[in-house]
Enzyme design. Structure first.
Site, PDB file in Angstrom:
ATOM      1  N   GLY A  29       0.774  -1.222   0.000  1.00 41.00           N
ATOM      2  CA  GLY A  29       0.000   0.000   0.000  1.00 41.00           C
ATOM      3  C   GLY A  29       0.816   1.288   0.000  1.00 41.00           C
ATOM      4  N   SER A  85       8.278   6.686  -5.982  1.00 40.42           N
ATOM      5  CA  SER A  85       7.852   6.040  -7.228  1.00 40.42           C
ATOM      6  C   SER A  85       7.497   7.080  -8.275  1.00 40.42           C
ATOM      7  CB  SER A  85       6.637   5.138  -6.969  1.00 40.42           C
ATOM      8  OG  SER A  85       6.981   4.072  -6.109  1.00 40.42           O
ATOM      9  N   ARG A  97      -0.362   5.679 -13.380  1.00 43.33           N
ATOM     10  CA  ARG A  97      -0.372   6.175 -11.994  1.00 43.33           C
ATOM     11  C   ARG A  97      -1.359   7.339 -11.888  1.00 43.33           C
ATOM     12  NH1 ARG A  97       3.400   4.035  -8.576  1.00 43.33           N
ATOM     13  NH2 ARG A  97       5.145   2.922  -9.528  1.00 43.33           N
ATOM     14  N   CYS A 240      18.554  -9.439  -3.914  1.00 37.97           N
ATOM     15  CA  CYS A 240      18.024 -10.769  -3.607  1.00 37.97           C
ATOM     16  C   CYS A 240      17.538 -11.476  -4.863  1.00 37.97           C
ATOM     17  CB  CYS A 240      16.907 -10.680  -2.578  1.00 37.97           C
ATOM     18  SG  CYS A 240      15.377  -9.903  -3.168  1.00 37.97           S
ATOM     19  N   CYS A 246      16.655 -17.568  -1.942  1.00 39.72           N
ATOM     20  CA  CYS A 246      15.749 -16.557  -1.405  1.00 39.72           C
ATOM     21  C   CYS A 246      15.689 -16.678   0.116  1.00 39.72           C
ATOM     22  CB  CYS A 246      14.342 -16.747  -1.964  1.00 39.72           C
ATOM     23  SG  CYS A 246      14.162 -16.432  -3.721  1.00 39.72           S
ATOM     24  N   CYS A 261       8.144 -13.633   1.586  1.00 33.17           N
ATOM     25  CA  CYS A 261       8.647 -12.641   0.634  1.00 33.17           C
ATOM     26  C   CYS A 261       7.517 -11.666   0.330  1.00 33.17           C
ATOM     27  CB  CYS A 261       9.117 -13.340  -0.644  1.00 33.17           C
ATOM     28  SG  CYS A 261       9.574 -12.222  -1.994  1.00 33.17           S
ATOM     29  N   ASP A 262       7.867 -10.419   0.022  1.00 38.39           N
ATOM     30  CA  ASP A 262       6.803  -9.449  -0.278  1.00 38.39           C
ATOM     31  C   ASP A 262       6.162  -9.695  -1.636  1.00 38.39           C
ATOM     32  OD1 ASP A 262       8.902  -8.575  -1.829  1.00 38.39           O
ATOM     33  OD2 ASP A 262       8.705  -6.464  -1.296  1.00 38.39           O
ATOM     34  N   CYS A 303      18.902 -22.832 -17.470  1.00 41.94           N
ATOM     35  CA  CYS A 303      19.483 -21.847 -16.548  1.00 41.94           C
ATOM     36  C   CYS A 303      20.772 -22.371 -15.934  1.00 41.94           C
ATOM     37  CB  CYS A 303      18.489 -21.501 -15.445  1.00 41.94           C
ATOM     38  SG  CYS A 303      17.074 -20.538 -15.996  1.00 41.94           S
ATOM     39  N   CYS A 306      23.547 -21.902 -18.307  1.00 39.94           N
ATOM     40  CA  CYS A 306      23.642 -20.584 -18.936  1.00 39.94           C
ATOM     41  C   CYS A 306      24.953 -19.884 -18.591  1.00 39.94           C
ATOM     42  CB  CYS A 306      22.463 -19.714 -18.490  1.00 39.94           C
ATOM     43  SG  CYS A 306      22.464 -18.054 -19.189  1.00 39.94           S
TER      44      CYS A 306
END
Length: 368
Positions: A29, A85, A97, A240, A246, A261-262, A303, A306
């Site tokens: 938020g 932002s 926005r 990160c 993680c 995690c967010d 990956c 890679c």
């Protein structure tokens, strides 16, 4: 967030780290909706609990719309680091926005930028990259560098996942609809909204800015992705999303629930509640360790083999919903863009890494 949860958060955070620099971070938020008195209480509490061996760093991420002189003075007085932002010029920023009335917010955010700078606040620009600005990298970069005189920039790719069933609604946006319903965003689906940046497009965006930056702005303008890349070439990845594992960026919700995690504030990633178990115990759980290890374990063979895996490590798991050429799951949606970028910067990154190892400024790369 109630004062009780705020107090539990700060007390437990300081108890868990008895020395060194401790970051007290506020996001949303929109955190400024809590008002200055809430943050006055938070700062005062943190200072009263701080041990002599502890240094506090207060940070806040904001869209800037509510920042006025009082806010700017408060943030400056308490030495907050602010992430503001702003997505480029007015046309780019206002594409998505907008306020509740549908009007663009660029003018308000630029006013906030000027107030913060005038009050000595350290500000980083957080620019999301999406369909409205992704094709204009140099215009975005030069606007920040030359018009706003910004020196610390973060470029964040917007990737909004959606299922085939949800996509039409998701393309309309995630805001409230008549009748009170709106689609719930979840990390599901292999499609993306029309607002999302395309993989190759994001790589081209970074490359265009890097080529200008490495010619004239090294040591003057600090771009988080470039700084982190240099860390990878030095064997010390800084973000990160580019780490092998993680689990170091947990997120606390307003009610005290803690998540792994967010980007994964969803039921299956809930670690517990700080009102029922201390923060230090919640982060020392098998569930969080497993979440962290799955990032490495889940890499597809493409990956693992890679040439730039050391710099990317498959990026953030939230974007791993594509398939490799041979059909293996777990490829990052942004893979093509990141692979192009990291290969493009290889030679100058090696040169800068050599300079740093020799004790010289990385900026000397500009004279080569």
């Amino acid at each position: 967030m109630s004062d009780a949860v705020m107090e539990a958060y700060i007390r437990q955070l300081l108890d868990a780290q008895p020395e060194g620099t401790i970051e007290i971070a506020w996001q949303g938020g929109e955190p400024t909706l809590m008002g200055i008195p809430f943050f006055e209480r938070a700062v005062a509490l943190a200072e009263s609990l701080r041990k002599p061996e502890q240094t506090l760093l207060h940070t806040i991420q904001t869209n800037g719309v509510l920042i006025d002189q009082a806010w700017a003075e408060f943030l400056g007085r308490h030495h907050f680091l602010v992430g503001l932002s702003i997505d480029g010029t007015a046309a780019m920023h206002d594409a998505f926005r907008v306020n509740k009335g549908g009007a663009g917010t660029h003018e308000s955010v630029v006013r906030a930028w000027k107030l913060l700078r005038a009050n000595g606040v350290e500000v980083n620009i957080l620019c999301t990259i999406h369909a409205a600005n992704a094709d204009h990298p140099l215009e975005v970069y030069r606007y920040f560098r030359d018009t706003l005189k910004a020196r610390y920039l973060q470029f964040i790719p917007i990737v909004e996942r959606a299922t085939e069933e949800l996509l039409p609604l998701a393309n309309e946006g995630w805001s409230e609809r008549p009748g009170g319903s709106r689609p719930l965003y979840r990390q599901e689906g292999s499609l993306v909204t029309e607002r999302s940046v395309r993989s190759e497009q994001f790589g081209d965006f970074l490359i265009a800015i890097f080529d200008e930056w490495v010619r004239r702005d090294v040591g003057k303008v600090f771009v988080q992705t470039f700084d982190s890349a240099l860390g990878s070439w030095l064997g010390q990845p800084g973000l990160c999303i580019f780490a092998e594992r993680c689990g170091a960026s947990v997120a606390l919700e307003h009610n005290g629930d803690l998540y792994a995690c967010d980007h994964f504030v969803e039921p299956e990633y809930r670690l517990g509640n700080i009102g029922q178990k201390p923060l230090a115990e919640l982060v020392d759980q098998r569930m969080l360790r497993r979440f962290g290890q799955e990032k490495l374990a889940g890499l597809p063979r493409q990956c693992r083999e890679c040439e730039v895996r050391f710099a990317c490590n498959g990026e953030c798991p939230r974007n791993r919903f594509a398939r490799t050429a041979d059909g293996e799951e777990g490829l990052n949606y942004l893979c093509a863009g990141y692979r192009a970028f990291f290969n493009h910067v290889d030679a100058p990154m090696k040169a800068m890494a050599d300079l740093v190892r020799a004790g010289k400024p990385a900026a000397q790369v500009m004279g080569r």
